[in-house]
Design a protein around this motif. Structure first.
Motif, mmCIF file in Angstrom:
data_model
loop_
_atom_site.group_PDB
_atom_site.id
_atom_site.type_symbol
_atom_site.label_atom_id
_atom_site.label_comp_id
_atom_site.label_asym_id
_atom_site.label_seq_id
_atom_site.Cartn_x
_atom_site.Cartn_y
_atom_site.Cartn_z
ATOM 1 N N ALA A 159 -27.514 12.494 37.018
ATOM 2 C CA ALA A 159 -28.510 12.483 37.826
ATOM 3 C C ALA A 159 -28.287 11.808 39.108
ATOM 4 O O ALA A 159 -27.534 11.322 39.310
ATOM 5 C CB ALA A 159 -29.924 11.696 37.431
ATOM 6 N N GLY A 160 -28.880 12.463 40.206
ATOM 7 C CA GLY A 160 -28.839 12.200 41.688
ATOM 8 C C GLY A 160 -27.749 12.706 42.336
ATOM 9 O O GLY A 160 -27.068 11.891 43.288
ATOM 10 N N LYS A 161 -27.570 13.885 42.061
ATOM 11 C CA LYS A 161 -26.292 14.484 42.763
ATOM 12 C C LYS A 161 -26.580 15.791 43.407
ATOM 13 O O LYS A 161 -25.571 16.504 44.016
ATOM 14 C CB LYS A 161 -25.016 14.644 41.711
ATOM 15 C CG LYS A 161 -24.494 13.309 41.453
ATOM 16 C CD LYS A 161 -22.997 13.305 40.947
ATOM 17 C CE LYS A 161 -22.139 13.818 42.386
ATOM 18 N NZ LYS A 161 -20.621 13.943 41.897
ATOM 19 N N ARG A 162 -27.870 16.116 43.599
ATOM 20 C CA ARG A 162 -28.330 17.344 44.136
ATOM 21 C C ARG A 162 -28.170 17.489 45.644
ATOM 22 O O ARG A 162 -27.781 18.285 46.304
ATOM 23 C CB ARG A 162 -29.847 17.596 43.707
ATOM 24 C CG ARG A 162 -29.752 18.058 42.297
ATOM 25 C CD ARG A 162 -29.145 19.474 41.966
ATOM 26 N NE ARG A 162 -29.093 19.559 40.356
ATOM 27 C CZ ARG A 162 -28.647 20.661 40.029
ATOM 28 N NH1 ARG A 162 -27.746 21.446 40.663
ATOM 29 N NH2 ARG A 162 -28.708 21.024 38.640
ATOM 30 N N HIS A 163 -28.750 16.362 46.271
ATOM 31 C CA HIS A 163 -28.731 16.388 47.875
ATOM 32 C C HIS A 163 -28.895 14.765 48.190
ATOM 33 O O HIS A 163 -28.901 14.018 47.444
ATOM 34 C CB HIS A 163 -29.916 16.917 48.292
ATOM 35 C CG HIS A 163 -31.222 16.730 47.820
ATOM 36 N ND1 HIS A 163 -31.969 15.631 48.087
ATOM 37 C CD2 HIS A 163 -31.926 16.816 46.711
ATOM 38 C CE1 HIS A 163 -32.993 15.378 47.730
ATOM 39 N NE2 HIS A 163 -33.038 16.174 46.712
ATOM 40 N N GLY A 164 -28.546 14.577 49.429
ATOM 41 C CA GLY A 164 -28.642 13.357 49.896
ATOM 42 C C GLY A 164 -27.349 12.473 49.721
ATOM 43 O O GLY A 164 -27.245 11.183 49.445
ATOM 44 N N THR A 178 -19.806 5.905 47.777
ATOM 45 C CA THR A 178 -18.863 6.594 47.275
ATOM 46 C C THR A 178 -18.598 5.998 45.957
ATOM 47 O O THR A 178 -18.275 6.825 44.885
ATOM 48 C CB THR A 178 -17.551 6.168 47.966
ATOM 49 O OG1 THR A 178 -17.558 6.323 49.464
ATOM 50 C CG2 THR A 178 -16.339 7.241 47.639
ATOM 51 N N LYS A 179 -18.986 4.846 45.634
ATOM 52 C CA LYS A 179 -18.706 4.305 44.107
ATOM 53 C C LYS A 179 -19.825 5.164 43.256
ATOM 54 O O LYS A 179 -19.500 5.474 41.991
ATOM 55 C CB LYS A 179 -18.880 2.918 44.142
ATOM 56 C CG LYS A 179 -18.724 2.275 42.706
ATOM 57 C CD LYS A 179 -19.256 0.680 42.843
ATOM 58 C CE LYS A 179 -19.090 0.005 41.338
ATOM 59 N NZ LYS A 179 -19.404 -1.093 41.476
ATOM 60 N N PHE A 180 -21.173 5.335 43.816
ATOM 61 C CA PHE A 180 -22.036 5.910 43.089
ATOM 62 C C PHE A 180 -21.635 7.443 42.925
ATOM 63 O O PHE A 180 -21.520 7.956 41.730
ATOM 64 C CB PHE A 180 -23.281 5.986 43.829
ATOM 65 C CG PHE A 180 -24.504 6.749 43.290
ATOM 66 C CD1 PHE A 180 -25.442 6.113 42.160
ATOM 67 C CD2 PHE A 180 -24.583 8.152 43.202
ATOM 68 C CE1 PHE A 180 -26.603 6.975 41.505
ATOM 69 C CE2 PHE A 180 -25.535 8.837 42.684
ATOM 70 C CZ PHE A 180 -26.423 8.324 41.814
ATOM 71 N N ILE A 181 -21.066 8.111 43.779
ATOM 72 C CA ILE A 181 -20.832 9.399 43.496
ATOM 73 C C ILE A 181 -19.721 9.763 42.581
ATOM 74 O O ILE A 181 -19.511 10.457 41.754
ATOM 75 C CB ILE A 181 -20.150 10.101 44.727
ATOM 76 C CG1 ILE A 181 -21.606 10.239 45.690
ATOM 77 C CG2 ILE A 181 -19.693 11.480 44.876
ATOM 78 C CD1 ILE A 181 -21.200 10.433 47.283
ATOM 79 N N ARG A 182 -18.575 8.865 42.669
ATOM 80 C CA ARG A 182 -17.453 8.569 41.798
ATOM 81 C C ARG A 182 -17.991 8.401 40.284
ATOM 82 O O ARG A 182 -17.559 9.015 39.355
ATOM 83 C CB ARG A 182 -16.344 7.453 42.098
ATOM 84 C CG ARG A 182 -15.299 7.728 41.492
ATOM 85 C CD ARG A 182 -14.263 6.787 42.159
ATOM 86 N NE ARG A 182 -14.554 5.362 42.033
ATOM 87 C CZ ARG A 182 -14.933 4.747 43.185
ATOM 88 N NH1 ARG A 182 -14.588 5.268 44.457
ATOM 89 N NH2 ARG A 182 -15.306 3.595 43.065
ATOM 90 N N ASN A 183 -18.986 7.667 40.020
ATOM 91 C CA ASN A 183 -19.429 7.006 38.660
ATOM 92 C C ASN A 183 -20.125 8.174 38.118
ATOM 93 O O ASN A 183 -20.573 8.349 37.153
ATOM 94 C CB ASN A 183 -19.945 5.874 38.823
ATOM 95 C CG ASN A 183 -19.015 4.618 38.990
ATOM 96 O OD1 ASN A 183 -17.917 4.895 38.731
ATOM 97 N ND2 ASN A 183 -19.600 3.729 39.397
ATOM 98 N N ALA A 184 -20.846 9.252 39.144
ATOM 99 C CA ALA A 184 -21.904 10.069 38.399
ATOM 100 C C ALA A 184 -21.088 11.401 38.238
ATOM 101 O O ALA A 184 -21.805 12.628 38.465
ATOM 102 C CB ALA A 184 -22.779 10.317 39.574
ATOM 103 N N ARG A 185 -19.672 11.493 38.154
ATOM 104 C CA ARG A 185 -18.939 12.653 37.817
ATOM 105 C C ARG A 185 -19.125 13.054 36.597
ATOM 106 O O ARG A 185 -19.529 12.279 35.550
ATOM 107 C CB ARG A 185 -17.530 12.504 38.187
ATOM 108 C CG ARG A 185 -17.179 12.684 39.508
ATOM 109 C CD ARG A 185 -15.637 12.704 39.847
ATOM 110 N NE ARG A 185 -15.236 12.593 41.057
ATOM 111 C CZ ARG A 185 -14.263 11.718 41.546
ATOM 112 N NH1 ARG A 185 -13.350 11.215 40.419
ATOM 113 N NH2 ARG A 185 -14.115 11.537 42.708
ATOM 114 N N GLY A 186 -19.109 14.223 36.096
ATOM 115 C CA GLY A 186 -19.356 14.820 34.887
ATOM 116 C C GLY A 186 -20.587 14.880 34.094
ATOM 117 O O GLY A 186 -21.513 15.138 34.756
#
Length: 66
Positions: A27-32, A38-46
């Motif tokens: 969750a949380g990767k659609r916009h914004g 960067t850590k959040f985006i990296r951990n939210a892969r897959g």
């Protein structure tokens, strides 16, 4: 008895693992993305496996996918 219906929205968003757990996209990767770290985006892969409480709800929506 008539067949139970599968929720179309659930079958598009969730899938089951071989052991019966529910797999979903992070969750949380659609916009914004600018405000996310960067850590959040990296951990939210897959994908991720839902917790038991959420999985119980999703399994009701998909009665034949077990």
């Amino acid at each position: 008895m008539p067949k139970m219906k599968t929720k179309a929205a659930a079958k598009k968003r969730f899938s089951m693992t071989a052991t019966g757990k529910v797999k979903a996209a992070q969750a949380g990767k659609r916009h914004g993305m600018i405000k996310r770290t960067t850590k959040f985006i990296r951990n939210a892969r897959g994908t991720t496996v839902l917790c038991d409480a959420d999985a119980r709800i999703v399994k009701k929506y998909m009665p034949y996918n077990r």
